[in-house]
Design a protein around this motif. Structure first.
Motif, PDB file in Angstrom:
ATOM      1  N   GLU A  63      -6.859   8.265  -9.884  1.00 15.36           N
ATOM      2  CA  GLU A  63      -7.248   9.415  -9.070  1.00 15.36           C
ATOM      3  C   GLU A  63      -6.419  10.643  -9.445  1.00 15.36           C
ATOM      4  N   ARG A 114      -6.340   2.789  -8.789  1.00 12.22           N
ATOM      5  CA  ARG A 114      -6.215   3.884  -7.820  1.00 12.22           C
ATOM      6  C   ARG A 114      -5.380   5.025  -8.381  1.00 12.22           C
ATOM      7  N   GLN A 152       0.817  -1.212   0.000  1.00 10.37           N
ATOM      8  CA  GLN A 152       0.000   0.000   0.000  1.00 10.37           C
ATOM      9  C   GLN A 152       0.856   1.270   0.000  1.00 10.37           C
ATOM     10  N   GLU A 153       1.952   1.260   0.751  1.00  9.86           N
ATOM     11  CA  GLU A 153       2.834   2.424   0.817  1.00  9.86           C
ATOM     12  C   GLU A 153       3.433   2.737  -0.549  1.00  9.86           C
ATOM     13  N   THR A 154       3.704   1.714  -1.338  1.00 13.27           N
ATOM     14  CA  THR A 154       4.261   1.910  -2.678  1.00 13.27           C
ATOM     15  C   THR A 154       3.210   2.519  -3.594  1.00 13.27           C
ATOM     16  N   VAL A 155       1.972   2.058  -3.496  1.00 16.27           N
ATOM     17  CA  VAL A 155       0.889   2.636  -4.310  1.00 16.27           C
ATOM     18  C   VAL A 155       0.763   4.125  -3.995  1.00 16.27           C
ATOM     19  N   GLU A 156       0.802   4.484  -2.712  1.00 17.83           N
ATOM     20  CA  GLU A 156       0.693   5.885  -2.308  1.00 17.83           C
ATOM     21  C   GLU A 156       1.859   6.706  -2.849  1.00 17.83           C
ATOM     22  N   LYS A 158       1.352   7.214  -6.573  1.00 10.04           N
ATOM     23  CA  LYS A 158       0.265   8.177  -6.755  1.00 10.04           C
ATOM     24  C   LYS A 158       0.759   9.599  -6.497  1.00 10.04           C
ATOM     25  N   ASN A 159       1.476   9.801  -5.413  1.00  5.65           N
ATOM     26  CA  ASN A 159       2.014  11.126  -5.090  1.00  5.65           C
ATOM     27  C   ASN A 159       3.033  11.584  -6.129  1.00  5.65           C
ATOM     28  N   GLN A 161      -5.125  -1.869  -7.720  1.00  4.91           N
ATOM     29  CA  GLN A 161      -4.121  -0.894  -7.309  1.00  4.91           C
ATOM     30  C   GLN A 161      -3.800   0.080  -8.446  1.00  4.91           C
TER      31      GLN A 161
END
Length: 128
Positions: free
Chosen positions: A107, A104, A66-70, A73-74, A101
């Motif tokens: 977004e 997401r 999840q941290e990698t997806v965030e 995304k950032n 993933q």
């Protein structure tokens, strides 16, 4: 704990295609340094930056923390990264979770294409 990550970046100048193939369990740190290599390859296109397309072939990645997806995304939302954005971006994924993933990421970039195989992704990228 070391991660087993493999990747390669190829640039097809004729088709203005930047092709990142990646496999393994991608930590945020892995994503950060691979992202730097990818951006360097994109900048090497010179005047074709922004006219190019990018393929993220993650078919060798079953799931991303999840941290990698965030982090991804950032990164996509960063103005410096947006300045060298591809005309089109496609992700190749191999699992339902990886597909969720990748979705997401829409977004921050709604036009991302998500595919089950490379051939369809590249065909889509090459469309005008």
């Amino acid at each position: 704990m070391p991660h087993n990550v493999s990747h390669s970046i190829q640039v097809d100048l004729d088709r203005k295609l930047v092709d990142l193939r990646i496999g393994g369990l991608i930590s945020p740190e892995d994503a950060a340094w691979i992202g730097e290599e990818l951006r360097a390859a994109i900048r090497a296109l010179g005047p074709d930056v922004g006219k190019h397309v990018t393929l993220y072939d993650g078919s060798g990645v079953p799931v991303v923390p999840q941290e990698t997806v965030e982090l991804i995304k950032n990164t996509l939302d960063n103005p410096a990264v947006r300045a060298i954005w591809a005309r089109k971006v496609a992700f190749v994924v191999s699992t339902a979770l990886a597909r969720m993933q990748a979705q997401r990421l829409r977004e921050v970039r709604a036009d991302i294409g998500i595919f089950d195989d490379r051939e369809r992704a590249i065909a889509w990228l090459m469309e005008p």
